[in-house]
Design a protein around this motif. Sequence first.
Motif, short mmCIF file in Angstrom:
data_model
loop_
_atom_site.label_atom_id
_atom_site.label_comp_id
_atom_site.label_asym_id
_atom_site.label_seq_id
_atom_site.Cartn_x
_atom_site.Cartn_y
_atom_site.Cartn_z
N ALA A 1 0.83 -1.20 0.00
CA ALA A 1 0.00 0.00 0.00
C ALA A 1 0.87 1.26 0.00
O ALA A 1 0.57 2.24 -0.69
CB ALA A 1 -0.93 -0.01 1.21
N MET A 2 1.97 1.25 0.78
CA MET A 2 2.88 2.40 0.80
C MET A 2 3.53 2.60 -0.57
O MET A 2 3.67 3.74 -1.04
CB MET A 2 3.94 2.20 1.88
CG MET A 2 3.40 2.22 3.30
SD MET A 2 4.65 1.76 4.54
CE MET A 2 5.83 3.10 4.35
N ALA A 3 3.91 1.49 -1.21
CA ALA A 3 4.53 1.59 -2.52
C ALA A 3 3.55 2.14 -3.55
O ALA A 3 3.90 2.98 -4.39
CB ALA A 3 5.04 0.21 -2.96
N GLU A 4 2.29 1.70 -3.47
CA GLU A 4 1.27 2.20 -4.40
C GLU A 4 1.05 3.69 -4.20
O GLU A 4 0.95 4.46 -5.17
CB GLU A 4 -0.03 1.44 -4.20
CG GLU A 4 -1.14 1.88 -5.14
CD GLU A 4 -2.46 1.20 -4.86
OE1 GLU A 4 -3.46 1.57 -5.49
OE2 GLU A 4 -2.49 0.29 -3.99
N ALA A 5 0.97 4.12 -2.94
CA ALA A 5 0.73 5.53 -2.66
C ALA A 5 1.91 6.40 -3.12
O ALA A 5 1.73 7.53 -3.57
CB ALA A 5 0.50 5.74 -1.16
N SER A 6 3.13 5.83 -3.02
CA SER A 6 4.33 6.58 -3.41
C SER A 6 4.59 6.51 -4.91
O SER A 6 5.57 7.09 -5.39
CB SER A 6 5.54 6.04 -2.64
OG SER A 6 5.32 6.13 -1.25
N GLY A 7 3.77 5.76 -5.63
CA GLY A 7 3.95 5.65 -7.07
C GLY A 7 5.04 4.71 -7.48
O GLY A 7 5.62 4.81 -8.56
N ARG A 8 5.36 3.72 -6.60
CA ARG A 8 6.41 2.75 -6.93
C ARG A 8 5.91 1.70 -7.88
O ARG A 8 4.75 1.33 -7.82
CB ARG A 8 6.92 2.09 -5.64
CG ARG A 8 7.45 3.09 -4.62
CD ARG A 8 8.66 3.83 -5.12
NE ARG A 8 9.24 4.70 -4.09
CZ ARG A 8 10.24 5.54 -4.31
NH1 ARG A 8 10.76 5.65 -5.50
NH2 ARG A 8 10.70 6.29 -3.34
#
Length: 559
Positions: free
Chosen positions: A552-559
Amino acid sequence: MAANDKVNILLVDDQPGKLLSYEAILDELQENLIKAASAREAFAHLLKTEVAVILIDVCMPELDGYELAGMIREHPRFETVAIIFVSAIQITDPDRLRGYEAGAVDYVQVPVVPEVLRAQVKVFAELHRKTRQLERLNEELEERVAERTAALEQSSAELKRLNQDLETRIDARTREREQALAQLFEAQKVDAIGQLTGGVAHDFNNLLTAIMGSLELLKKRLPDEPRISRLVDTAMQGAERGAALTQRLLAFSRRQELKPEAVDVAQLVNGMEELLRRALGPGVSIEKRLPDDLRFARVDGNQLELALINLAVNARDAMPSGGAITIAAANEIVAAQSPGKAISPGAYVRISVIDEGQGMDAATLAKAADPFFTTKGPSKGTGLGLSMVQGLAVQSGGAIEISSRVGAGTTVELWLPQAEFDEPRKRAAPDARKSWRADLAPCTVLLVDDDLLVSAGASSILEDLGHSVIEAHSGAEALRLLQNGSAPDLVITDYAMPGMTGLELARAIRASYPALPIVLASGYAELPHLGLDEKPLPRLAKPFRQDELLAAMAEASGR
C-alpha cells in the motif's frame, strides 16, 4: 393527525421516573401513550387495547424484558406487535441474539438519545398505521368483491366466466404481493445483520491487526528454536482464522469487497485439487466432471476457491464413513425467470458439489443457508459456510440451489454469470514484490489512528522496516502537526475515527498538501473512494501484514 388515526404505544418499566422520561420524549409523536409499571399491568393493557409498539425495560424485578417479550410473542394476538428493548447495561452480541429470539425488533441503549428513540418508535408506529389502513382497504375490497359476485350470479354465463377470470387475477395479485413482502422482509433482515457484522468486523479487525503485527515482529526477534516457532505460528494461524471468520460474516451479509474477474473454473478446480485432498483426508475421494468447452465465470477467484473449500468440507462432514465427492461444472442458459427460482435470465456457469452423505430432511434443508445454523456438534462448525457461499453467489449476480434427500446425499449448485470474454485470471509476477520492496526507501510516516493498540502495533512494524513514525490519534491532531511544521513523506490514516473520518482528513490534506501520498486503512469491508472526480486513495484492509502494508505504501508513493 385525526384521533382515530393515532396508535397506542405501551411503555413498560418498573421505575416511574423512566416512564415519565419516555412519555416526555415520545409525546412529540402525538400518539396514545400507555404506561405499565409491571408485566402483569402490561398484559392487562394488551388484552383490552390494540397496541402498535411496546417499549420494554430489559431489567425488571418481576419478569425481565426477555421473559415478558417471550410471553407476549406466545399469544396469537401479539405475534406482529413491534417490541423494542431498553437496556441500561452494556449490550453484547449474545444479548442481542437472545433479544431477537425473544421477539424484539430493535434495541435502545441507556442513556437514551431522544431523537433516536422517537425515530425508532415512529418507524414502527407508522408501519402499524399503514398495515391497519391496508387491512381496512382489504376489507372494503372483499365487500366490493362479494357485492360484485352476488350481481354476477344473477347474470348470464358470460358474466360468470368474467367473474371467474377476475378471481383468478386477484389470486395472482395476492400471491405477487405476498412474494414481494417476503422479499422485502428478507432484504431488511440481511441489511440489519450486515450493519451489525460491519461493526463487529471493524472492531475485530482492529484487534487482529495489533495481534498479527506483533506476532510477525516477535517471530523476527525470537531465537531460532522449533518449539518457540511452532507456538508463534500457532498463534498466527489462530489470528488468521479469526480474520477468515470475519470474512465469512461479511460474505453472508453481502458486504465483502469483491474483485470480480474472468475465472477459468476448470483450471481453478484442477489447481486446488491437491489442497482439497489434504483438507478432506484419505477417506474421501474427489471426482471431477469439467467439460472442455466450459466458459469462464465472472467472480472473485479467491472467494470462489474459499467457497469450494467450504462446500467440500461440508460434504466430507456429511460422510463420516468416507465416500466420494464430485465437483462438476456446465454451461447453462436461463431463458426466462422460473417460478420459485432465484436465478434471473442469462448465461451462467453452474458448479455442482455432490456428496454421498447422510442428506437433509425438508426442515433442515429450508434452514441450511441461514447464518449460524449448523447440524454439526459443538466446536465443529460456525454455521456460516453455506451463508458465505450464498452471499458470494448473490453478490456476484448469481444464486445457489441446494437439493438433498435423507440417505441419498446432497447437491449444492453454485450459479455464476459467464464472463463476457474468456480472459485468464491476472496474477502478479513472482518478483513484483521484490521490486517495490527494493525501491521503497526509509521515510517518515504520519500514522493516524484513534485506537492506541493498533497505532502502537503499526508503529512497531513501520520502525522495524526502517521508517520513522509520527503518531496522531485524531484527524484534528494530524492537521495540527502538519500546520506546525511536521513534514512526513507519507500519511497512513484509519477510516473510522470520531470527530473527523479518515476520508475527511484525506480531503483536507489534499486541499493543502496535494503532493503528500495518503493510504486509507479500515477494518470495515467496504472502503470508500474519494469520489468520481478525484483520484482514488490506495486502500489497506485490516488486519494487514508487513508485505501488505509495504504494498500500500509503494502504491501511494507511485512505486
